[in-house]
Design an enzyme around this catalytic site. Sequence first.
Site, PDB file in Angstrom:
ATOM      1  N   SER A 145       0.862  -1.187   0.000  1.00 44.66           N
ATOM      2  CA  SER A 145       0.000   0.000   0.000  1.00 44.66           C
ATOM      3  C   SER A 145       0.900   1.240   0.000  1.00 44.66           C
ATOM      4  O   SER A 145       2.070   1.166   0.392  1.00 44.66           O
ATOM      5  CB  SER A 145      -0.853   0.001   1.269  1.00 44.66           C
ATOM      6  N   TYR A 158      -2.640  -1.221  10.343  1.00 40.08           N
ATOM      7  CA  TYR A 158      -2.542  -1.428   8.886  1.00 40.08           C
ATOM      8  C   TYR A 158      -1.210  -0.876   8.361  1.00 40.08           C
ATOM      9  O   TYR A 158      -0.502  -1.545   7.600  1.00 40.08           O
ATOM     10  CB  TYR A 158      -3.724  -0.731   8.215  1.00 40.08           C
TER      11      TYR A 158
END
Length: 261
Positions: A145, A158
């Site tokens: 990401s 995350y």
Amino acid sequence: MYKDLKNKVAVVTGGSKGIGRAVAERFGKEQMRVVVNYNSDAQQAAEAVQAIEAQGGQAVSVHGDVSSEAGVQGLLDAAVQQFGRLDVWVNNAGMEIKSPTHELSLADWNKVITINETGVFLGAKAALNYFKAHHQSGNIINMSSVHEQIPWPTFASYAAAKGGVKLFTQTIAMEYAKDGIRVNGIGPGAINTPINAEKFADKAQYDQTVAMVPMNRIGKPEEVAAGAAWLASAESSYVTGITLFIDGGMTLYPAFKDGQG
Ligand code: NAI
């Protein structure tokens, strides 16, 4: 189209929807043979299989939780039993939990880390063992990401998991380069998938996200899948250990875009 991908066998984790689905379908267009992993949505995985077969690829949907060693082994077994080999493993499955960090429960922290980071380790380990045992080259792609680089308050678990995926990718890329095994990451920015459905349904949040993208739009899953196809193909034969950001420029410090600072 990448001619060398024809008939190659790939596992795509979390392949029933979103980016994973787009990667699985792109591999179908490349005439590959694909194990479409799902954890909860058998129907969508079956639709992905149909879409791949309609494009001339072959596919099978296989249930499995990427945070379990047995679940991951089942995906490798399916690739070998159905298609006779493994060439490409895409660790795509992921999820996020929003919470101020001081209120984040240990259970939620562990869940995010286990699926996003440990799941990548387990998938990569299964693929590495297969490639090593068969003395063959291989290709591993880890869906990271922009948040392997950009801090993300209220999503600390995350960001920590994706930061871990970055160095895990770089480390095993170095460790197995001598074996002809390439390992790369993809860092999507804001992509229109179910993970963002609620956020993007809210116009204010949608506009706020678009404002963080120099290209001024949300990305499509197919644009991420195009990067996965290139990394899987021999066209990227000298590339290992990178993160390919597919983010419309989100990692370029967009707050500076008009010369501020
Ligand atoms: P999504 O929510 O649409 O799809 C995630 C997939 O992972 C689903 O198929 C889900 O069933 C699967 N999954 C979740 N837990 C699992 C488990 N334990 N075992 C097996 N499968 C499991 O999300 P999206 O957007 O397609 O995300 C795919 C990857 O891309 C994730 O790793 C995510 O972190 C990453 N990503 C997505 C971005 C976006 O804007 N959509 C941005 C940056 C990264």
